[in-house]
Motif scaffolding. Sequence first.
Motif, PDB file in Angstrom:
ATOM      1  N   THR A   1      -6.827   3.180  -1.911  1.00 29.45           N
ATOM      2  CA  THR A   1      -8.003   3.777  -2.544  1.00 29.45           C
ATOM      3  C   THR A   1      -8.785   2.749  -3.362  1.00 29.45           C
ATOM      4  O   THR A   1     -10.022   2.774  -3.388  1.00 29.45           O
ATOM      5  CB  THR A   1      -7.579   4.967  -3.433  1.00 29.45           C
ATOM      6  OG1 THR A   1      -6.786   5.859  -2.645  1.00 29.45           O
ATOM      7  CG2 THR A   1      -8.772   5.700  -3.998  1.00 29.45           C
TER       8      THR A   1
ATOM      9  N   SER B   1      -1.371  14.928  -2.503  1.00 32.82           N
ATOM     10  CA  SER B   1      -2.765  15.324  -2.725  1.00 32.82           C
ATOM     11  C   SER B   1      -3.181  15.052  -4.169  1.00 32.82           C
ATOM     12  O   SER B   1      -4.253  14.492  -4.432  1.00 32.82           O
ATOM     13  CB  SER B   1      -2.955  16.814  -2.431  1.00 32.82           C
ATOM     14  OG  SER B   1      -2.542  17.136  -1.131  1.00 32.82           O
TER      15      SER B   1
ATOM     16  N   LYS C   1      -1.920  12.971  -6.290  1.00 34.13           N
ATOM     17  CA  LYS C   1      -1.998  11.533  -6.515  1.00 34.13           C
ATOM     18  C   LYS C   1      -3.317  10.963  -5.988  1.00 34.13           C
ATOM     19  O   LYS C   1      -3.982  10.166  -6.660  1.00 34.13           O
ATOM     20  CB  LYS C   1      -0.807  10.843  -5.825  1.00 34.13           C
ATOM     21  CG  LYS C   1      -0.727   9.346  -6.039  1.00 34.13           C
ATOM     22  CD  LYS C   1       0.478   8.774  -5.293  1.00 34.13           C
ATOM     23  CE  LYS C   1       0.477   7.250  -5.342  1.00 34.13           C
ATOM     24  NZ  LYS C   1       1.524   6.679  -4.475  1.00 34.13           N
ATOM     25  N   LEU C   2      -3.721  11.397  -4.779  1.00 31.37           N
ATOM     26  CA  LEU C   2      -4.964  10.903  -4.181  1.00 31.37           C
ATOM     27  C   LEU C   2      -6.182  11.370  -4.976  1.00 31.37           C
ATOM     28  O   LEU C   2      -7.134  10.596  -5.179  1.00 31.37           O
ATOM     29  CB  LEU C   2      -5.055  11.359  -2.719  1.00 31.37           C
ATOM     30  CG  LEU C   2      -6.296  10.926  -1.940  1.00 31.37           C
ATOM     31  CD1 LEU C   2      -6.520   9.421  -2.002  1.00 31.37           C
ATOM     32  CD2 LEU C   2      -6.198  11.386  -0.479  1.00 31.37           C
TER      33      LEU C   2
ATOM     34  N   CYS D   1     -10.182   9.749   3.546  1.00 33.90           N
ATOM     35  CA  CYS D   1      -9.253   8.897   2.787  1.00 33.90           C
ATOM     36  C   CYS D   1      -7.841   9.487   2.803  1.00 33.90           C
ATOM     37  O   CYS D   1      -7.668  10.687   2.598  1.00 33.90           O
ATOM     38  CB  CYS D   1      -9.709   8.784   1.332  1.00 33.90           C
ATOM     39  SG  CYS D   1     -11.339   8.039   1.132  1.00 33.90           S
ATOM     40  N   ASP D   2      -6.841   8.610   3.006  1.00 33.30           N
ATOM     41  CA  ASP D   2      -5.454   9.080   3.025  1.00 33.30           C
ATOM     42  C   ASP D   2      -4.599   8.481   1.917  1.00 33.30           C
ATOM     43  O   ASP D   2      -3.387   8.676   1.884  1.00 33.30           O
ATOM     44  CB  ASP D   2      -4.815   8.820   4.393  1.00 33.30           C
ATOM     45  CG  ASP D   2      -4.730   7.327   4.739  1.00 33.30           C
ATOM     46  OD1 ASP D   2      -5.054   6.489   3.889  1.00 33.30           O
ATOM     47  OD2 ASP D   2      -4.330   7.015   5.880  1.00 33.30           O
ATOM     48  N   GLY D   3      -5.219   7.717   1.007  1.00 33.90           N
ATOM     49  CA  GLY D   3      -4.472   7.151  -0.118  1.00 33.90           C
ATOM     50  C   GLY D   3      -3.804   5.833   0.190  1.00 33.90           C
ATOM     51  O   GLY D   3      -3.039   5.313  -0.627  1.00 33.90           O
TER      52      GLY D   3
ATOM     53  N   GLN E   1      -6.381   9.133  -7.951  1.00 32.49           N
ATOM     54  CA  GLN E   1      -6.805   7.785  -7.543  1.00 32.49           C
ATOM     55  C   GLN E   1      -8.315   7.728  -7.308  1.00 32.49           C
ATOM     56  O   GLN E   1      -9.000   6.821  -7.796  1.00 32.49           O
ATOM     57  CB  GLN E   1      -6.086   7.368  -6.253  1.00 32.49           C
ATOM     58  CG  GLN E   1      -4.639   6.972  -6.424  1.00 32.49           C
ATOM     59  CD  GLN E   1      -3.995   6.647  -5.078  1.00 32.49           C
ATOM     60  OE1 GLN E   1      -4.559   6.913  -4.012  1.00 32.49           O
ATOM     61  NE2 GLN E   1      -2.801   6.079  -5.117  1.00 32.49           N
TER      62      GLN E   1
ATOM     63  N   CYS F   1      -4.922  14.485   2.941  1.00 35.24           N
ATOM     64  CA  CYS F   1      -6.083  13.585   2.868  1.00 35.24           C
ATOM     65  C   CYS F   1      -7.257  14.262   2.146  1.00 35.24           C
ATOM     66  O   CYS F   1      -7.294  15.485   2.015  1.00 35.24           O
ATOM     67  CB  CYS F   1      -6.544  13.192   4.271  1.00 35.24           C
ATOM     68  SG  CYS F   1      -5.395  12.157   5.184  1.00 35.24           S
TER      69      CYS F   1
END
Length: 293
Positions: A81, A119, A121-122, A76-78, A125, A58
Motif C-alpha cells: 500500500t 480488511s 488492516k488494509l 488494492c490487496d494490501g 493502511q 481487497c
Amino acid sequence: MAFASFLTVRERARLLRGQSVQQVGPQGLLYVQQRELAVTSPKDGSVSILGSDDATTCHIVVLRHTGNGATCLTHCDGSDTKAEVPLIMNAIKSFPDHTQCGRLEAHLVGGFNDDRQLSQKLTHQLLSEFDRQEDDIHLVTLCVTELNDREENESHFPIIYGIAVNIKTAEIYRASFQDRGPEEELRAARALTGGPMISIYDAKTEQLRIGPYSWTPFPHVDFWLQQDDKQILENLSTSPLAEPPHFVEHIRSTLMFLKKHPSPANTLFPGNKALLYKKNEDGLWEKISSPGS
C-alpha cells in the motif's frame, strides 16, 4: 486527508449498500483486475466506465479530480500500500490542469469483518497513506470493512463486491461484470505470481497496454491443480467462506495458464513487446499491432 462529516460518510455508505447490483456490459468498459490501476478523463472517446469486482478483503479505490474529471480506479490487496498510493496520486497528476479549480475526492469500497482482520488492516493502511500525501484529499465515500459487512449463520461476508465509476458523470455504483478482459487469464496470472501494482491504460492514445511480463514458474502447480475445491479455497484465498461462486474456477484456469506458460517472455510477448488493445466502433476491445512489429 479531509473527511466529510462522519454522518455524511456513513449515509453515503448506507445509500451505496442499498443499491441493487448493475450488470455492466463490455461496451465502453475498462475492467481493472487485482493490482492494476487505470486512469482516464471525460475527454476519453473510448472508455466511459472503469470498474472492478471480486473484492473480498481487497479494497477498490477511486480517486477523482473534480476540476478536470481525471479519474483513477484501482484494486488494492494490501501487498504494498505504501508504494501504491503514490502511484495513484501520480496517475491523477499526469493529466493537464490538475492544479486548476477543483479538489481531489477519494472513494474506498470493499472488505468486511474477516477472521484474519485483513480488511481492517488494509483500511488503516490506505487511510494513513492517503493522509500522508502532501495534497488535500477529501474522503467522500468510505464503505469498507465493518461498513460493508453482513452476517449470515455466524459467518461474515462483504455486502459490496464490485463497483463501477462513470467517467463522464462521476457516478459510482454497485456493479458486476461478465467480461473481465481482454487477456483475463494473463493479467490474473501476473497478480497470482506476485506482480506489483501497475498502470494498464494510456489515456492519450486510448490504448490498453498489457506486458511484457515475466514471472518464475509457479511452485507446485501440478499439486495445486490436483486439489479439490475445498483445498484451493482454504489455501489460495484470503477469505474462503466469502469468495464469489466462480473463485475456484478462476484460480484453476489461472493455474492452468501458468502451467502452460511458465516463461511468458518466450511464448506470450514475442520480441518482448507489449500486447496493445484499443476499443473498436462497437466499444469492444480489439487487439492492434505492437509498435515496430
